[in-house]
Write a protein that holds these residues in place. Structure first.
Motif, PDB file in Angstrom:
ATOM      1  N   HIS A 157      -3.581  10.758  -9.152  1.00 50.91           N
ATOM      2  CA  HIS A 157      -2.662   9.741  -8.620  1.00 50.91           C
ATOM      3  C   HIS A 157      -1.265  10.264  -8.398  1.00 50.91           C
TER       4      HIS A 157
ATOM      5  N   SER B 166      -3.548   1.327  -3.453  1.00 50.69           N
ATOM      6  CA  SER B 166      -3.584   2.575  -2.692  1.00 50.69           C
ATOM      7  C   SER B 166      -4.252   2.417  -1.332  1.00 50.69           C
TER       8      SER B 166
ATOM      9  N   TYR C 250       0.828  -1.205   0.000  1.00 54.51           N
ATOM     10  CA  TYR C 250       0.000   0.000   0.000  1.00 54.51           C
ATOM     11  C   TYR C 250       0.861   1.252   0.000  1.00 54.51           C
TER      12      TYR C 250
ATOM     13  N   ASP D  34       0.597   5.747  -1.620  1.00 58.88           N
ATOM     14  CA  ASP D  34      -0.366   6.798  -1.976  1.00 58.88           C
ATOM     15  C   ASP D  34      -0.625   6.872  -3.485  1.00 58.88           C
TER      16      ASP D  34
ATOM     17  N   ASP E  47      -2.215   4.508  -6.936  1.00 57.18           N
ATOM     18  CA  ASP E  47      -3.219   3.451  -7.119  1.00 57.18           C
ATOM     19  C   ASP E  47      -2.669   2.133  -7.653  1.00 57.18           C
TER      20      ASP E  47
END
Ligand code: ASP
Ligand code: MG
Length: 426
Positions: free
Chosen positions: A421, A231, A173, A175, A177
């Protein structure tokens, strides 16, 4: 029920609010019936701040102590995350790298994982706890000291845990996508990929894409770990990074996956070009030059040698900008021995790479690149290829425009801009 490893980058746990959001995400995964093991990075820019502090007290911090210091960043985030999960009524236990059995070699600041013995993690999982592990750190058995894995090392921690625990998936994960056909900050029309092969991912990462760390992808490829890059800030599917023989899990669910010839376009502004001009065109000169460059510690990427008309030739190569000064100094020191005429330093270059496993089986992929650049009036200074990549060096001021043109030429443009993004990928 599955065993899911999740890794949260620094930007996902930057403050108390973010930690609570991540805790909720972990708890939701647990609620869905899965076992969860989490590798977490230090909060926000903690590692950079600790590094700065170290440099304020010592010009060259002792490597052992630097690892003691830097590893503390992840201890903060792991404990806070475990607390946040507790307060939501779930059992969570945090572990340092050494408690988690992350055994490395003794190389401070760039340690390699040699073994993972997650005995305590298994016990905790068996007792129904959510496991939180400090990323980026390990332990050396001989020196009995704490080590760190190199910047961005939490990705590797997560993948190594997934391999050792035989997890179903390793979710990374950040920031952004997922993995895009290009850096959305450079090419707004970049699209998120449903999946990418690990060999394509390695080429993209080695040539400027920054979403996943090379070492983590290599580790996943060697150990057959399925990576899902996605994300923290949305529940949308991200990008699966598939090792040999792996299938996109969504395909198993009936989705039709197209296999494009080109997976993505990578841009890299971090290289400089050095030209050794007027080298005597006799056997052994390239060997002499690149031995000197290697001894300076510079990492050579592309090399071009010109034809010689006059018994002399020019040899140009690229190195990371940060290595250029050392390479130039070393070469200048040996100018008389080698017998070249002069050195030219050019740090205004950019590298554009097109990557795709489909190049193996399709012809005309390079022609498309050169036609697109030619139509854009963009001059090429160097070319290099691998089995699944073509790279060109251009003026840095041409790189963004060139990347856009090429992205369009390969049919990679999305219908809408991917401007939302624009994270750091950490
Ligand atoms: N905190 C470490 C770094 O900033 C490790 C990581 O983020 O993966 O490099
Ligand atoms: Mg970090």
């Amino acid at each position: 029920m599955a065993l899911i490893v999740q890794k949260y980058g620094g930007s996902s746990v930057a403050d108390a609010e973010s930690i609570k959001r991540v805790a909720k995400r972990i708890v939701d995964t647990r609620r869905a019936g899965h076992d969860v093991v989490v590798a977490v990075s230090a909060m926000g820019d903690t590692t950079d701040e600790l590094l700065e502090l170290a440099n304020e007290v010592a010009p060259i911090p002792a490597p052992r102590e630097l690892d003691m210091l830097l590893s503390s960043g992840e201890r903060i985030s792991m404990a806070l995350l475990a607390m946040a999960i507790h307060s939501m009524g779930f059992e969570a236990r945090s572990f340092t790298g050494s408690q988690a059995g992350m055994i490395t070699d003794s190389q401070h600041g760039a340690a390699r994982i040699v073994d993972v013995t997650p005995v305590r993690l298994r016990e905790a999982l068996d007792e129904g706890a959510i496991v939180i592990v400090a990323g980026f750190q390990g332990f050396n058995r001989d020196t009995r000291d704490i080590t760190t894995l190199g910047r961005g090392g939490s990705d590797t921690t997560a993948v190594a845990l997934a391999a050792a625990l035989d997890a179903d998936v390793c979710e990374i994960y950040s920031d952004v996508d997922g993995i895009f056909t290009a850096d959305p900050r450079v090419i707004p029309k970049a699209q998120k990929l449903d999946h990418v092969s690990s060999e394509e991912m390695l080429e993209l990462a080695a040539n400027g894409a920054k979403v996943l760390y090379i070492r983590a992808v290599e580790y996943a490829r060697r150990h057959g770990v399925l990576i899902h890059a996605r994300s923290t800030f949305s529940s949308a599917e991200g990008t699966y990074v598939l090792g040999e023989g792996m299938k996109n899990p969504r395909e198993a669910e009936g989705a039709v996956m197209e296999e494009p010839i080109v997976a993505g376009v990578a841009t890299d502004f971090s290289q400089a070009k050095i030209t050794v001009a007027g080298v005597p065109d006799v056997p052994g000169k390239a060997a002499e030059i690149f031995k000197i460059v290697a001894k300076s510690g510079a990492n050579v990427d592309m090399i071009v040698q010109n034809v010689s008309a006059t018994g002399r030739t020019d040899i140009s190569f690229t190195v990371p900008k940060a290595d250029a000064a050392a390479a130039l100094k070393a070469l200048a020191g040996d100018q008389t021995e080698v017998g070249f005429q002069n050195l030219i330093h050019d740090d205004q270059i950019g590298k554009l790479s097109v990557v795709g496993a489909g190049m193996r089986t399709h012809s005309g992929v390079s022609a498309t690149l050169f036609e697109a650049l030619s139509a854009g009036g963009i001059n090429i200074e160097m070319i290099s290829t691998s089995e699944i990549r073509i790279s060109v060096v251009l003026r840095d001021t041409d790189l963004t425009e060139a990347a856009r043109t090429v992205h369009t030429a390969y049919g990679l443009d999305g219908d809408s801009d991917a401007t939302v993004h624009a994270g750091t990928g950490r």
